[in-house]
Design a protein around this motif. Structure first.
Motif, PDB file in Angstrom:
ATOM      1  N   PRO A 161       0.797  -1.229   0.000  1.00 31.84           N
ATOM      2  CA  PRO A 161       0.000   0.000   0.000  1.00 31.84           C
ATOM      3  C   PRO A 161       0.832   1.283   0.000  1.00 31.84           C
ATOM      4  N   GLN A 162       2.135   1.160   0.205  1.00 37.36           N
ATOM      5  CA  GLN A 162       2.931   2.382   0.110  1.00 37.36           C
ATOM      6  C   GLN A 162       3.660   2.333  -1.209  1.00 37.36           C
ATOM      7  N   HIS A 163       3.117   2.989  -2.189  1.00 40.94           N
ATOM      8  CA  HIS A 163       3.727   2.987  -3.498  1.00 40.94           C
ATOM      9  C   HIS A 163       3.349   4.300  -4.160  1.00 40.94           C
ATOM     10  N   PRO A 164       4.299   4.988  -4.774  1.00 42.04           N
ATOM     11  CA  PRO A 164       3.978   6.326  -5.280  1.00 42.04           C
ATOM     12  C   PRO A 164       2.947   6.325  -6.397  1.00 42.04           C
ATOM     13  N   SER A 165       2.723   5.204  -7.039  1.00 37.76           N
ATOM     14  CA  SER A 165       1.810   5.219  -8.180  1.00 37.76           C
ATOM     15  C   SER A 165       0.467   4.595  -7.907  1.00 37.76           C
ATOM     16  N   PHE A 177      -2.038  13.591 -12.901  1.00 36.36           N
ATOM     17  CA  PHE A 177      -1.435  12.408 -12.305  1.00 36.36           C
ATOM     18  C   PHE A 177      -1.425  11.221 -13.252  1.00 36.36           C
ATOM     19  N   LEU A 178      -2.318  11.246 -14.238  1.00 36.41           N
ATOM     20  CA  LEU A 178      -2.211  10.224 -15.285  1.00 36.41           C
ATOM     21  C   LEU A 178      -0.891  10.418 -16.035  1.00 36.41           C
ATOM     22  N   ALA A 193       1.547   6.899 -27.709  1.00 32.53           N
ATOM     23  CA  ALA A 193       2.156   5.575 -27.827  1.00 32.53           C
ATOM     24  C   ALA A 193       1.884   4.731 -26.595  1.00 32.53           C
ATOM     25  N   ARG A 194       1.904   5.380 -25.454  1.00 31.48           N
ATOM     26  CA  ARG A 194       1.697   4.612 -24.234  1.00 31.48           C
ATOM     27  C   ARG A 194       0.234   4.287 -23.987  1.00 31.48           C
ATOM     28  N   SER A 195      -0.664   5.153 -24.413  1.00 33.57           N
ATOM     29  CA  SER A 195      -2.028   4.986 -23.921  1.00 33.57           C
ATOM     30  C   SER A 195      -3.013   4.453 -24.956  1.00 33.57           C
ATOM     31  N   ILE A 196      -2.724   4.568 -26.231  1.00 35.23           N
ATOM     32  CA  ILE A 196      -3.684   4.035 -27.202  1.00 35.23           C
ATOM     33  C   ILE A 196      -3.643   2.513 -27.139  1.00 35.23           C
ATOM     34  N   THR A 202       0.137  -1.268 -15.726  1.00 33.52           N
ATOM     35  CA  THR A 202      -0.875  -1.362 -14.668  1.00 33.52           C
ATOM     36  C   THR A 202      -1.085  -0.012 -13.999  1.00 33.52           C
ATOM     37  N   VAL A 203       0.001   0.694 -13.730  1.00 33.13           N
ATOM     38  CA  VAL A 203      -0.183   1.980 -13.046  1.00 33.13           C
ATOM     39  C   VAL A 203      -0.872   2.976 -13.961  1.00 33.13           C
ATOM     40  N   VAL A 204      -0.625   2.866 -15.256  1.00 33.75           N
ATOM     41  CA  VAL A 204      -1.275   3.774 -16.194  1.00 33.75           C
ATOM     42  C   VAL A 204      -2.773   3.500 -16.229  1.00 33.75           C
ATOM     43  N   ILE A 205      -3.102   2.210 -16.267  1.00 36.23           N
ATOM     44  CA  ILE A 205      -4.524   1.854 -16.296  1.00 36.23           C
ATOM     45  C   ILE A 205      -5.201   2.288 -15.006  1.00 36.23           C
TER      46      ILE A 205
END
Ligand code: SF4
Lengths: 615, 209
Positions: free
Chosen positions: A256-260, A359-360, A442-445, A599-602
């Motif tokens: 639970p302690q994770h910056p993302s 933050f995204l 590139a990262r999100s499509i 995963t963090v992006v999603i």
């Protein structure tokens, strides 16, 4: 007065039958009966799945919006409540209830059928109901505690369960009012702390297992189990080459302690190389017992607490709650109140979307540069809110039938300046710099894809649902406030990926601005300055016995309040249908098959706020 | 190590200082130099708990600008951090992790309890999953009231912490004295309720009765 829609509270015995309810009664006869205030009571539990299938397939209520329970201790029953909506048509939800006898002591109840096979979005909600009431759902794939930990003693939301600092069932507590000789809670209780143990508990021999074997259950699952295949993104290597590569599956814990993880979310991911093959969430690290405290509080007490749900959008949360109570009390508001609510509410939507997009981008690797620009803009908005309400984040602005403060002329001018000058330019700038950015695209499509039908089944709401091509927004689907007086669109995109969720948010900010601009103009013409309280002011509200499900479209999705009153000055049942929490149901399906870095992006694209997830 | 704290102010006329070093050399105590460096380069841990964390982020953002104090480098790893800002409600489910994180921070380490929740439980104090203040488990250096505290209040806490650091002396702080190693705090576990192992005997006695 805002339109009376949705589920107006009825105090008559027996709910009025809508055509849909009549259809169920006609088909299933004695298996259902009209429930006391609203909806239908399923008396024959063995027919429940059949009825739910009928509701889903014939009546087209394709989304389970809310699942919770109420403990009627006097009648000796626990009532499970399920509410279904039609997406994207909207309209009032349909309620199906089930009653089980209240078990003795700390036992679990007898099993009721789980809705998970029909509505996969039921999983987390049923787990929460199990966690809080000990209601067993037969058929739920992972019925463990979710907000508390495995091994916790008792079912906290049952009416006879008492927390360690218990002082009385309802506020105001005698020690504080009218005498006011309040003692510190620590000085009152035997342990001098917020703890309690069952008799015979031995701290030395106890074997803690708070996660309920989360790692083991993931290890045991056969490789390739879960959802792979169609969801997987196209690989450059062909299948034969891939098969030759020997990779180990490993399990990685994030949080639970994770910056993302946007707070104290914890996820456990199973990886094959870099590819995610399974994911489980562990929640509750910020579970601060909002609902138990809410049932002890008086009706008015709860308004500032709602600020702390989704703390980025305090005012909007309050709106949902006061809307529910106003419907139950039949309170009228004034024109001015409705306009001020829209203006402040939509301002918080802007602030929230600024935050979410910033933050995204953080999660996408643009570490803090975009976020810093957007925090600056958000600061301007909360400056205005602070000037009006007195607090930057926890505004405590809404009242039953009114709002707490009027804008001064200087504040009004500032609001105009923001809405007509500053923010439109900022949003254009944001669009200009980010939308066509190559790295972002590139990262999100194609990342975190979720098609429309699955999104609906998973009870997804808010921008994520609209990014999958479903035009569903509570402001239009089940209108409240004065939204019918404004001209605005519901932005919809069709690819259901992270990029489209971003685009929906950008467009929504534009629409919000349109709403604010119209509201400012209309308020000047059609409302009286200072007319900020409909009905009379009161500290102590008695809400007529009844129940109500009120929902609003917050920046994160559909926020609902399921309220039950027994006619007293405290809510008998106070449940929050939290969109951040329910949206997380779909995270696994979005993530499996993707790379671990995504995963963090999603997660970022879902835009959760832990205060609302864990409550 | 500076054993005597002579305070030479008039070193221009001091025969021990060669003339060409005048205006180039400043004399101070080692404590002052050391603390001056430390207090201007605190690395807080990048770790947010609840609503207060939003105000913490705002403090670090452009308007309030934490880096004016030399504190802008937030590290996600406790091993690289000197300061833990407990920014939000501490729940029972979270406290084992927080104590573990605290133990993983190298000394010297400091703790700021931000907001009423971290200080005492705040608005959620009566909740069954809420710890009544982080100081029940780890030592706290500065408390900030507020729900949430404004960014200015958080900045104020940093100034107060800097004052505290200034008063520490190399000769007396524990982390430079031999023989007194820091064992860290005992990590509680989650049983039927939160179990603080420092009270294990008492718990056993009382529940057996
Ligand atoms: S003190 Fe207030 S703002 Fe801070 S975490 Fe607690 S409830 Fe949230």
């Amino acid at each position: 007065m805002s339109q009376v829609t949705a589920t107006p509270a009825k105090s008559a015995a027996g709910a009025k039958l809508t055509p849909e309810m009549s259809a169920i009664v006609a088909k299933f006869g004695s298996a259902v009966a009209p429930a006391q205030y609203d909806g239908l009571m399923v008396t024959d539990h063995s027919k429940f799945i059949e009825i739910a299938t009928f509701v889903r397939d014939e009546l087209k209520y394709n989304q389970l919006t809310n699942n919770t329970a109420t403990d009627y201790i006097k009648e000796g029953v626990i009532e499970v409540v399920n509410q279904f909506t039609r997406v994207p048509q909207g309209g009032a939800p349909l309620t199906l209830k089930l009653r089980v006898p209240r078990p003795a002591g700390n036992d679990k109840t007898q099993a009721v059928p789980s809705l998970c096979p029909l509505y996969p979005g039921a999983e987390f909600q049923e787990r929460e109901t199990y966690d809080m009431y000990g209601v067993v759902f037969e058929g739920n794939p992972d019925l463990r505690r979710i907000l508390m930990w495995e091994g916790f003693a008792g079912w906290p939301l049952r009416k006879d369960w008492r927390e360690a600092y218990y002082e009385g069932d309802t506020k105001p507590f005698e020690s504080r009012w009218p005498g006011g000789d309040h003692k510190l809670a620590e000085d009152r209780v035997p342990w001098e702390d917020n703890i309690n143990y069952p008799p015979g508990f031995d701290p030395y021999s106890f074997k803690p297992n708070p996660d309920g074997n989360i790692y083991d259950s993931m290890l045991a699952a056969a490789p390739g189990n879960g959802l792979t295949g169609e969801m997987a993104i196209v690989e450059d290597l062909n299948a034969a080459e891939l098969a030759e590569l020997k990779t180990d599956e490993i399990i990685v814990n994030m949080g639970p302690q994770h910056p993302s993880t946007h707070g104290v979310l914890r996820m456990v991911v199973k990886l094959d190389g870099e590819k995610v093959t399974d994911l489980k969430l562990a929640l509750g690290y910020l579970h601060r017992n909002h609902e138990k405290i809410g049932e002890r509080n008086t009706w008015l007490h709860n308004i500032p607490y709602t600020d702390r749900l989704d703390y980025i959008t305090g005012i909007y949360n309050e709106w949902g709650y006061v809307l529910g109570v106003e419907r139950m009390m039949g309170l009228k508001t004034t024109d001015r109140v409705e306009y001020l609510r829209v203006i402040t509410g939509e301002l918080t939507r802007l602030a929230s979307h600024f935050w979410a997009i910033g933050f995204l981008l953080n999660d996408l690797g643009a570490f803090f540069t975009p976020a810093l620009y957007f925090i600056t803009e958000r600061d301007l908005i909360i400056d205005l809110l602070e000037a009006v309400t007195g607090s930057r984040m926890m505004c405590n602005y809404m009242r039953f039938g009114g709002v707490s403060r009027e804008f001064t002329s200087a504040q009004w001018a500032l609001a105009r300046e923001l809405a007509f000058e500053r923010l439109p330019r900022t949003i254009d700038e944001l669009d200009h710099f980010l939308t066509e950015n190559e790295i972002l695209k590139a990262r999100s499509i194609g990342t975190g894809y979720m098609p429309a039908d699955r999104s609906i089944a998973y009870s997804l709401t808010g921008p994520c649902l609209r990014a999958a091509g479903v035009k569903y927004d509570v402001r239009r689907a089940d209108p409240y406030g004065y939204y019918d007086r404004f001209d605005f669109d519901i932005p919809v995109f069709y690819n259901g990926d992270v990029y489209d969720r971003y685009l929906v948010r950008v467009q929504e900010m534009r629409e919000s601005l349109k709403i604010i601009q119209q509201a400012l103009n209309q308020a000047e013409k059609n409302s009286k300055v200072g007319d900020i309280q409909g009905g009379k002011k009161a500290y102590n509200h008695r809400v007529p016995a009844g129940q109500c499900y009120a929902r609003v479209e917050t920046p994160k999705g559909e926020l609902g309040y399921y309220l039950v009153s027994d006619g007293n000055q405290n809510p008998y049942k106070y449940h929050i249908r939290s969109c951040s929490y329910i949206n997380l149901n779909s995270l696994k399906e979005m993530t499996v098959g993707q790379k671990v870095a995504d995963t963090v992006v999603i997660l970022g694209s879902l835009d959760i706020v832990l205060g609302e997830v864990d409550r | 190590m500076a054993t005597e704290t002579t305070n030479i102010t008039d070193f221009k006329n001091d025969p021990r200082v060669p003339e060409d070093l005048n205006n180039n050399v400043f004399i101070t105590t080692l404590d002052k130099l050391y603390n001056w460096g430390r207090k201007r380069s605190m690395w807080p841990m990048l770790f947010g708990l609840a609503c207060c964390a939003i105000e913490m982020i705002c403090t670090a953002a452009s308007r309030h600008d934490l880096s004016r104090f030399g504190w802008e480098l937030m590290r996600a790893s406790p091993r690289q951090a000197d300061l833990m800002i407990v920014s939000g409600t501490v729940t029972k489910k979270m406290i084992p992790q927080i104590v573990r994180l605290y133990n993983q921070m190298p000394e010297p380490r400091y703790v700021v309890a931000m907001g009423s929740c971290a200080t005492s439980g705040g608005p959620f104090k009566e909740g069954y999953n809420v710890v009544s203040g982080i100081d029940k488990f780890i030592p706290v250096d500065v408390y900030i009231p507020g729900c949430p505290p404004r960014p200015e209040a958080l900045l104020h806490s940093f100034v107060r912490l800097q004052e505290k650091i200034e008063k520490q002396s190399i000769r007396s702080v524990r982390w430079y004295t031999t023989g007194k190693t820091d064992e860290g705090m005992l990590v509680p576990y989650l049983g039927p309720d939160l179990v603080d192992l420092r009270r294990a005997d008492e718990i056993k006695q009382k529940t057996a009765a």
